[in-house]
Scaffold this motif. Structure first.
Motif, mmCIF file in Angstrom:
data_model
loop_
_atom_site.group_PDB
_atom_site.id
_atom_site.type_symbol
_atom_site.label_atom_id
_atom_site.label_comp_id
_atom_site.label_asym_id
_atom_site.label_seq_id
_atom_site.Cartn_x
_atom_site.Cartn_y
_atom_site.Cartn_z
ATOM 1 N N GLU A 80 0.817 -1.217 0.000
ATOM 2 C CA GLU A 80 0.000 0.000 0.000
ATOM 3 C C GLU A 80 0.848 1.264 0.000
ATOM 4 O OE1 GLU A 80 -2.557 -0.257 3.375
ATOM 5 O OE2 GLU A 80 -3.612 -2.016 2.607
ATOM 6 N N ARG A 81 2.036 1.196 0.607
ATOM 7 C CA ARG A 81 2.870 2.383 0.763
ATOM 8 C C ARG A 81 3.866 2.609 -0.361
ATOM 9 N NH1 ARG A 81 5.263 2.148 6.685
ATOM 10 N NH2 ARG A 81 5.230 -0.095 6.375
ATOM 11 N N LEU A 82 4.105 1.609 -1.189
ATOM 12 C CA LEU A 82 5.139 1.722 -2.221
ATOM 13 C C LEU A 82 4.538 1.729 -3.614
ATOM 14 C CD1 LEU A 82 7.643 -0.840 -0.693
ATOM 15 C CD2 LEU A 82 7.925 1.644 -0.747
ATOM 16 N N ASP A 83 5.219 2.401 -4.523
ATOM 17 C CA ASP A 83 4.810 2.451 -5.921
ATOM 18 C C ASP A 83 5.720 1.562 -6.752
ATOM 19 O OD1 ASP A 83 2.885 4.374 -5.344
ATOM 20 O OD2 ASP A 83 4.300 6.031 -5.655
ATOM 21 N N GLY A 84 5.330 1.339 -7.977
ATOM 22 C CA GLY A 84 6.185 0.667 -8.939
ATOM 23 C C GLY A 84 6.405 -0.808 -8.653
ATOM 24 N N ALA A 85 7.556 -1.286 -9.108
ATOM 25 C CA ALA A 85 7.876 -2.713 -9.005
ATOM 26 C C ALA A 85 7.929 -3.184 -7.556
ATOM 27 C CB ALA A 85 9.203 -3.000 -9.695
ATOM 28 N N ALA A 86 8.444 -2.352 -6.670
ATOM 29 C CA ALA A 86 8.542 -2.750 -5.266
ATOM 30 C C ALA A 86 7.155 -2.950 -4.658
ATOM 31 C CB ALA A 86 9.332 -1.717 -4.469
ATOM 32 N N GLY A 87 6.238 -2.044 -4.933
ATOM 33 C CA GLY A 87 4.877 -2.176 -4.421
ATOM 34 C C GLY A 87 4.161 -3.383 -4.996
ATOM 35 N N GLU A 88 4.329 -3.607 -6.303
ATOM 36 C CA GLU A 88 3.700 -4.770 -6.950
ATOM 37 C C GLU A 88 4.252 -6.072 -6.385
ATOM 38 O OE1 GLU A 88 4.274 -4.375 -11.142
ATOM 39 O OE2 GLU A 88 3.291 -2.416 -11.185
ATOM 40 N N THR A 89 5.561 -6.120 -6.179
ATOM 41 C CA THR A 89 6.181 -7.328 -5.643
ATOM 42 C C THR A 89 5.696 -7.597 -4.228
ATOM 43 O OG1 THR A 89 8.131 -7.009 -7.029
ATOM 44 C CG2 THR A 89 8.390 -8.432 -5.112
ATOM 45 N N CYS A 90 5.633 -6.569 -3.415
ATOM 46 C CA CYS A 90 5.149 -6.738 -2.037
ATOM 47 C C CYS A 90 3.697 -7.206 -2.035
ATOM 48 C CB CYS A 90 5.298 -5.443 -1.252
ATOM 49 S SG CYS A 90 7.003 -5.020 -0.877
ATOM 50 N N GLY A 91 2.884 -6.658 -2.929
ATOM 51 C CA GLY A 91 1.488 -7.092 -3.030
ATOM 52 C C GLY A 91 1.377 -8.545 -3.434
ATOM 53 N N SER A 92 2.204 -8.968 -4.366
ATOM 54 C CA SER A 92 2.207 -10.361 -4.806
ATOM 55 C C SER A 92 2.628 -11.292 -3.674
ATOM 56 C CB SER A 92 3.147 -10.522 -6.000
ATOM 57 O OG SER A 92 3.221 -11.854 -6.406
ATOM 58 N N VAL A 93 3.644 -10.889 -2.914
ATOM 59 C CA VAL A 93 4.101 -11.698 -1.770
ATOM 60 C C VAL A 93 2.997 -11.794 -0.729
ATOM 61 C CG1 VAL A 93 5.714 -11.775 0.172
ATOM 62 C CG2 VAL A 93 6.553 -11.259 -2.115
ATOM 63 N N ALA A 94 2.365 -10.672 -0.422
ATOM 64 C CA ALA A 94 1.289 -10.668 0.579
ATOM 65 C C ALA A 94 0.159 -11.602 0.159
ATOM 66 C CB ALA A 94 0.763 -9.254 0.790
#
Length: 163
Positions: free
Chosen positions: A61-75
């Motif tokens: 929720e707090r990050l944009d771009g590839a880092a945010g997408e990756t964190c969302g996928s992990v979650a």
């Protein structure tokens, strides 16, 4: 009519140079977002001992771009019961090779050791990623000028040849 065609070809060359420079800029920005993600990850692990599913959902929720997408996928993968190591490998599959090689060690440490060890690993990865980020930012100015210059020259040469 020939003059207009020549102008359009030259403009296409300039445009291709700008597109190449934009890719370099995006690469540097992506490394910066990874550094921010690793900084937040380390802080949350040590300060709040946040469980990984909640931590990665929060990071998404707090990050944009590839880092945010990756964190969302992990979650999402963690919510379905997949282990962290597999979730991390799956989420980083589409990350460019050089960045992925730096990020992969997190999969072996997060969720398997104490908070201090996990944070130390995240900090070590962040230091290496920060080095990559700095080198990409240094290269950005020089290489983007080269890309625009080469694209412009090629476009002009092609325009002259076709006239």
């Amino acid at each position: 009519m020939k003059l207009l065609g020549g102008f359009l070809i030259a403009a296409a060359g300039v445009w291709s140079g700008f597109l190449a420079a934009g890719k370099l800029s995006a690469s540097a920005a992506r490394c910066g977002s990874w550094c921010r993600m690793l900084e937040l990850l380390s802080f949350e692990l040590v300060r709040f001992l946040t469980p990984l599913p909640e931590l990665f959902a929060s990071l998404a929720e707090r990050l944009d771009g590839a880092a945010g997408e990756t964190c969302g996928s992990v979650a999402e993968d963690l919510r379905t019961g997949l282990g962290f190591r597999a979730a991390w490998r799956s989420a980083t599959e589409n990350v460019p090779r050089e960045e992925r090689e730096l990020l992969l060690p997190l999969g072996d440490v997060l969720g398997r050791f104490g908070a201090e060890e996990q944070a130390a690993c995240a900090d070590a990865v962040r230091e290496r990623m920060n080095g990559l980020w700095k080198s990409r930012r240094r290269e950005l100015g020089r290489r983007s000028r080269v890309c625009v210059g080469v694209g412009s020259a090629l476009g002009l040469m092609l325009a002259v040849l076709l006239m």
